[in-house]
Structure formats: C-alpha cells, structure tokens
Design an enzyme around this catalytic site. Structure first.
Site, short mmCIF file in Angstrom:
data_model
loop_
_atom_site.label_atom_id
_atom_site.label_comp_id
_atom_site.label_asym_id
_atom_site.label_seq_id
_atom_site.Cartn_x
_atom_site.Cartn_y
_atom_site.Cartn_z
N ASN A 153 0.79 -0.97 -0.04
CA ASN A 153 -0.11 0.03 -0.05
C ASN A 153 0.72 1.21 -0.08
O ASN A 153 1.42 1.78 0.84
CB ASN A 153 -0.97 0.03 1.45
CG ASN A 153 -1.78 1.33 1.30
OD1 ASN A 153 -1.78 1.93 0.43
ND2 ASN A 153 -2.13 1.47 2.44
N LYS B 267 0.14 4.37 -0.48
CA LYS B 267 -0.32 5.51 -0.12
C LYS B 267 0.03 6.67 -0.78
O LYS B 267 -0.15 6.54 -1.94
CB LYS B 267 -0.01 5.87 1.50
CG LYS B 267 0.02 4.44 2.45
CD LYS B 267 0.16 4.70 4.13
CE LYS B 267 -0.09 3.42 4.66
NZ LYS B 267 0.02 3.42 5.98
N HIS C 98 -9.54 1.46 4.09
CA HIS C 98 -8.37 1.69 5.07
C HIS C 98 -8.46 2.61 6.26
O HIS C 98 -9.36 3.44 6.09
CB HIS C 98 -7.29 2.05 4.13
CG HIS C 98 -6.09 2.21 4.82
ND1 HIS C 98 -5.86 3.26 5.83
CD2 HIS C 98 -5.20 1.16 4.95
CE1 HIS C 98 -4.06 2.83 6.10
NE2 HIS C 98 -3.95 1.62 5.80
N GLU D 250 -7.01 4.82 7.59
CA GLU D 250 -6.68 6.31 7.12
C GLU D 250 -7.85 6.91 6.46
O GLU D 250 -8.18 8.05 6.72
CB GLU D 250 -5.29 6.42 6.35
CG GLU D 250 -4.15 6.25 7.29
CD GLU D 250 -2.90 5.61 6.46
OE1 GLU D 250 -2.89 5.79 5.29
OE2 GLU D 250 -2.28 5.34 7.33
N GLU E 282 -6.01 -5.00 10.50
CA GLU E 282 -5.02 -4.01 10.56
C GLU E 282 -5.34 -3.12 11.84
O GLU E 282 -6.15 -2.11 11.84
CB GLU E 282 -4.90 -2.95 9.26
CG GLU E 282 -4.48 -3.51 8.21
CD GLU E 282 -3.85 -2.44 7.24
OE1 GLU E 282 -2.78 -2.79 6.65
OE2 GLU E 282 -4.32 -1.52 6.97
N GLY F 99 2.17 2.13 10.78
CA GLY F 99 3.16 3.19 10.56
C GLY F 99 3.87 3.54 12.09
O GLY F 99 4.30 4.57 11.97
N SER G 297 2.99 -2.22 10.35
CA SER G 297 4.44 -2.59 10.59
C SER G 297 5.02 -3.70 10.10
O SER G 297 5.91 -4.09 10.97
CB SER G 297 4.75 -1.97 11.86
OG SER G 297 4.47 -0.81 12.28
P1 PGA Z 1 2.49 0.17 7.56
O1 PGA Z 1 1.17 0.31 6.83
O2 PGA Z 1 3.21 -1.13 6.89
O3 PGA Z 1 3.37 1.20 7.07
O4 PGA Z 1 2.48 0.18 9.12
C1 PGA Z 1 0.38 -0.52 6.82
C2 PGA Z 1 -1.02 -0.13 6.06
O5 PGA Z 1 -1.39 1.11 6.28
O6 PGA Z 1 -1.75 -0.64 5.28
#
Ligand code: PGA
Length: 251
Positions: free
Chosen positions: A9, A11, A94, A96, A166, A172, A212
């Site tokens: 992903n 982003k 997601h 976010e 998630e 993140g 992560s």
């Molecule tokens: P990350 O993000 O691996 O940077 O923690 C995962 C995601 O948001 O899908």
C-alpha cells in the site's frame, strides 16, 4: 490451500518516474503468480502506466474508489473507471480513510458491492484502535465492522474478498501486533465469517495482517495458520524489500 497474497500500500508516495523505476526493478523478480499474489496498490495517477508494465506475476490495485458509476462527484474515481484500465484490486475502508476522509461502514458496504459488480478484488480493511483493544472490545468492534461492511454480499463474492486485519495502533508506528495476537484476531475474523456464511467460505477467504510488517517480522507472521499474507505500507516502498517480502510469503 489458500494462496498467499502480499499487497503493497504505497499511500500518497511515489511520482510517476519513481513508480516506473520500482516496477521495472521488481517485475521479473517477484515469484510466480501461481504460488503467491503480488500486488501494488498505487495512487490513481500511476495506475495505468503500472498496469501496462505489470508483466505476468505482478498485479496492480487502487487505494480507494467511489460507490457510484459516474456523476457529479468532484475528485472521485469509479470502479468502472478502474476496471477500464485493467486494475485488478482495490483497497476499501483503510483506517486512514475511515479516520481522515469520513468513510463509514455504510459507504464501505456500497463500495464493496460496486467493486464486485466491476470484477475488482476488494481488500477490505478492518481493525481496532488502541483504546478499543485495551478495553477488551477488539472482537466486538471487528464483528460490527464485518456485519455492516459485508451486508448483502453473497457467499461467492465473499470467497473472492481479501480481508486485511489492521490494528490501527500498529500502522506506521513500528509497533507490530505479536504474531500470536495477529493470528488470534485473524482467527476470530475467520470464525466470524463462518458464522455469517459457512465453514467452507471461512476456510476459503484470505485474511492478511497489516501494520508495520517488515523483513524482520514477516516470517513469523506468515507461519501463523490464520494469516494468509500482508498489507504492507512503509516497507513496500523499497523494491528490493518488496521482492523479499513476497518471497517470504511462500510457506
Ligand atoms: P505500515 O502500513 O506497513 O506502514 O504500518 C500498513 C497499512 O497502512 O496498510
């Protein structure tokens, strides 16, 4: 046997040149699509040029879409538009987007219906916040998300769905859920799908862990029985790491 699936992903990262460079360097290195699904979910502006260069083993996904076919929705992109350039996957819901762009379970449900109608494979994200986990509400929160998000979807559709568990507190932040915790919650999701549909559907659906995921924890996560892959943000931006992460998913 469920085929593992690793999805990057990206982003809001990578210009066109950066995205192209990435794809040129991974396209001949990711393993055979019969062994593992390798997916890059990129921003809209680069989707078409990535699809053209995806080769036989890589597939391209979007990170969002609108639930209407067309209309006065300034700045939005529809499922049929994604389909028309041969995008294969789309991330839906997601955290976010839920937190920053007012996505609700109702709009997520409409998006899932529309994605299936257009033969896109949705990657549905669910997960709890730190407060929710600490107060013992994880299963209640995720159960509710599944009830609302999957409302009205058929068994055949659900078998093609990918669910990404998630935990919001692990995205993140560098804090991964332990492989045991991740497996336990993915197992809960599988069991819940079994209750909503049936055992066969529960045994077929692919469930990823996300939050992560990196080279130093992917092996442990992929060894867990309920974890069929990963949705990877930060670590998917580096082409060498992405190839290694995909290879690690083949058990
Ligand atoms: P990350 O993000 O691996 O940077 O923690 C995962 C995601 O948001 O899908």
């Amino acid at each position: 046997m469920r085929k593992p699936i690793i999805a990057g992903n990206w982003k809001m990262f990578k210009t066109r040149d950066e995205a192209l460079q990435f794809v040129y360097s991974v396209v001949n290195k990711v393993p055979d699509i019969n062994k593992v699904d390798s997916v890059i979910c990129a921003q809209f502006t680069v989707l078409r040029c990535l699809v053209k260069r995806q080769g036989s083993n890589l597939r391209i996904g979007a990170q969002n879409m609108h639930y209407e076919d067309e209309g006065a929705f300034t700045g939005e992109v529809s499922a049929s538009m994604l389909r028309s350039i041969n995008v294969s996957y789309v991330i839906i819901g997601h955290s976010e987007r839920r937190a920053m762009f007012n996505e609700t379970d109702e709009t997520i449900n409409r998006k899932l219906h529309k994605a299936f109608e257009n033969e896109l494979i949705p990657i549905l994200c669910v997960g709890e916040s730190l407060t929710e986990r600490e107060s013992g509400q994880t299963e209640q929160i995720i159960g509710r998300q599944l009830d609302l998000d999957l409302d009205g979807l058929s068994k055949d559709q659900i078998k093609n769905l990918v669910i990404a568990y998630e935990p919001i507190w692990a995205i993140g932040t560098g804090k991964t859920a332990s492989s045991a915790t991740a497996n336990e919650t993915c197992g809960f999701i599988r069991q819940y799908i079994g209750q909503m549909y049936d055992d066969e559907t529960a045994a077929t659906i692919r469930i990823q862990y996300g939050g992560s995921v990196k080279l130093n924890n992917i092996d442990e996560l992929m060894n867990m029985p309920h974890i069929d892959g990963a949705l990877i943000g930060g670590a998917s931006l580096n082409s060498d790491d992405f190839v290694e992460l995909v290879k690690a998913a083949i058990k």
